[in-house]
Scaffold this active site. Sequence first.
Site, PDB file in Angstrom:
ATOM      1  N   ASP A  97      14.494  25.282 -27.086  1.00 16.67           N
ATOM      2  CA  ASP A  97      14.629  24.390 -26.953  1.00 16.67           C
ATOM      3  C   ASP A  97      17.011  23.768 -26.899  1.00 16.67           C
ATOM      4  O   ASP A  97      17.716  22.870 -27.243  1.00 16.67           O
ATOM      5  CB  ASP A  97      14.754  23.640 -28.187  1.00 16.67           C
ATOM      6  CG  ASP A  97      15.655  24.250 -29.575  1.00 16.67           C
ATOM      7  OD1 ASP A  97      15.697  25.530 -29.370  1.00 16.67           O
ATOM      8  OD2 ASP A  97      15.518  23.622 -30.066  1.00 16.67           O
ATOM      9  N   ASP A 150      10.138  29.896 -27.125  1.00 24.52           N
ATOM     10  CA  ASP A 150      11.463  30.132 -28.433  1.00 24.52           C
ATOM     11  C   ASP A 150      11.006  29.936 -29.846  1.00 24.52           C
ATOM     12  O   ASP A 150       9.602  29.184 -29.556  1.00 24.52           O
ATOM     13  CB  ASP A 150      12.712  29.569 -26.943  1.00 24.52           C
ATOM     14  CG  ASP A 150      14.106  29.477 -28.330  1.00 24.52           C
ATOM     15  OD1 ASP A 150      14.144  30.799 -28.708  1.00 24.52           O
ATOM     16  OD2 ASP A 150      14.411  28.910 -29.021  1.00 24.52           O
ATOM     17  N   CYS A 193       0.839  -1.481  -0.184  1.00 26.50           N
ATOM     18  CA  CYS A 193       0.005   0.011  -0.230  1.00 26.50           C
ATOM     19  C   CYS A 193       1.277   1.150   0.041  1.00 26.50           C
ATOM     20  O   CYS A 193       1.705   0.913   0.120  1.00 26.50           O
ATOM     21  CB  CYS A 193      -1.191  -0.284   0.760  1.00 26.50           C
ATOM     22  SG  CYS A 193      -0.065   0.123   3.319  1.00 26.50           S
TER      23      CYS A 193
END
Length: 805
Positions: free
Chosen positions: A704, A512, A106
């Site tokens: 990026d 960007d 659990c």
Amino acid sequence: MAEESAECFHCGLPVPPGSRFEVVIDGAPRAMCCAGCQAVAQAIVDNGLDEFYRHRDQPATQPRELVPDALRELDLYDQPALQQSFVKAAEGEVREAALILEGITCAACVWLNERHVGALEGVLDFNVNYSTHRARVRWDDARIHLSDILKAIATIGYIAHPYDPGRQDQLFRKERGVALRRLAVSALMAMQVMMLAVAMYAGDAGGMSPGIRDFLRWVSLFLTLPVVFYAAVPFFQGAWRDLRRRRVGMDVPVALAIGGAFVVSAWDTLRGHGDIYFDSVAMFVFFMLTSRYLEMNARHKAGRAAEELVKLLPVTAVRVDAEGRQEAVTVSELRPGDRVLVKPGETLPADGVIEEGESAVDESLLSGESLPLPRKPGERVVGGSVNVDGPLLVRVEQVGEDTTLSAIVRLLDRAQAEKPSLAGLADRVAGWFVLGLLVLAALTALWWAFHEPARAFVVTLSVLVVSCPCALSLATPAAVTAATGRLLRGGVLVTRGHALETLARVDRVLFDKTGTLTLGRLSVARVEPLRDGFDESEALDRAAALEARSEHPLARALIDAAPAPERYHVSEARNLPGRGVEGVIDGRSLRLGRPDFVAAASGDSSPTLVDEANTAIALGDEQGLLAILYLADQPRDDAAETIAALRALGIEAEILSGDREATVAATARQLGGIAYHAEQSPQQKLAHLRALQARGLRVAMVGDGVNDAPVLAGADVSLAIGSGADVSQASADMVLMSTRLMALAEAVATARRTTTIIRQNLGWALVYNIVAIPVAAAGIVAPWMAALGMSFSSLIVVMNALRLR
């Protein structure tokens, strides 16, 4: 055991097909299922402990049986040779490893392990994925060794060993098998005990004789014994484990209810009078086990996305030596620099670069791309992707924990193990909830003992049974696991636990431009011929012929766009850096490059450009200009659709770019006239982000490039394009593995739905307990009804979370 046996001589588990692990024991080669068993067995032999195998009755099934006491002291898991297959070295003495934990039942088990191991001196990070039972541990090997961590886990009653996909499947099958057997025993006995209980209830009205009643009581007792001492064992083990650690876990009230009801019923059976609750015990255990079995299956399904990734790598590969000889080896034997042959339909075994062959590669399970991508010599390929068309000879560059696939799995594990703020709150509430429940149960027993002693026990039992703290702790991890799995299949990798919760509340998205909103590569936007009889195709072919030997991005764009550049032969080609190229075609001297450089060949002035947004290059000869070619970085196909989808979600988008004004403005117009900021340095980008945050906006950043790393780190939630620089991805909370920018809008929608479902789960768990516990304390709910309600409460939470899949 025969040499060709399909079972591991050491542990008895099946040997995976193609496995070549062996150890010579008693003069005969013995098959082993993995490098871990091979290392342990070899150490047993090397230390003169061969009698361990001769004296054992059967292959070991428990880790403490796998290694004799004398060998356990050797700390085998600290040996570099053994760690090579599953431990990743980081900076200095920092190490990271993936482990499987056995015994997790659990969310409280996860909490206990994380709290206990995380407190060890030298352990830097320890997270457990509740859905897969896989743990990630980072430690400083100068301060603590891996064997110490494994021993610490064992001291609290759990078993940890290096992660292996095949073994995890076996453990999952074993877990399901044991759970199903316990469930079957409880179901069978519960039906029998309930029939006897109905008979005794009916006997009260029909005048059943005391002898028959006592007989039925004794039969009920014996039928309940397998339920209590076999089916319900996990609850007692969990409760004892919690109490040993001086904490009150969720199994404590369950164990108290089962044990208390059984002991009281057994005592009254021995005395021959009083009430018995064997039917309630049997039904309670049955309902609890049913709920946990269904929750276990749901958990396995929710975590399947990560497991699918882990299983992508094949077991074997074909290695090619310098003379061209081929040899079948296991993937674990591959090293950087090896060359492997990958036939059509086969899976790439590691990250590398294509040396020979052209093909299309299916990366759908890694990036969400629906179509195979073309690959040729010199291009990188990722382990786990499928070669579709032709054979490829690939030079291996990364193996094992250094591959892209392993990095994705590590990030996904981290995201699923890290807890959003709602989850931390729920865990704290659940811990206090159990303690409060026990106090309330004691007060309930005291009140009923004074007012109606005959009902005191059964009402207290109902209070213990009806509560459902599990639902509180399951509310968030079940939803997060299901959501991250769904996003991964759509090409979005969640790398931080808070990402979904934060993304759901975003007001503004900063993009960007280059490589994010655009493709990041130039293409020919249009051609403007300037001389009669000179058309676009001729201009492109001549320009491409002049640039045939160049690797400049402008040259590649011209070569890709030209219909037939091979029809022209260039002589006396010369490259003039910063200006352009020149050469002779069909006896004519041509120039290609900056408009002023080309115009100077004929003595003309630099031409007036009609399109300042795009990059312009000129083609001309000694008589003047022949054409102007405009090149542009084109927006992604779905960029405008993504901006529109974000607006529909109530989110405004801006472009934050370092490119020149005209170029950024043109892109902004193409995307529907969104706001933009051009010619921005990394410091200016970060300052603009801070200004938006100071206004109370929650800001997401999508980028990026390396220069995006500071602003990615500063955003409330950050997303990196998967093809971007590694440093930007390391700074991001999510990675868009697919080229589909629309995956961002889908991620926002999923994040909002996830947050909604988490709140629904928490709300349901709280409302249920607030209503059910007082009703039970009032004596309105029978124990079996309480068991049914508690089981369904946990199940509802898990099934609601699975809607995210």
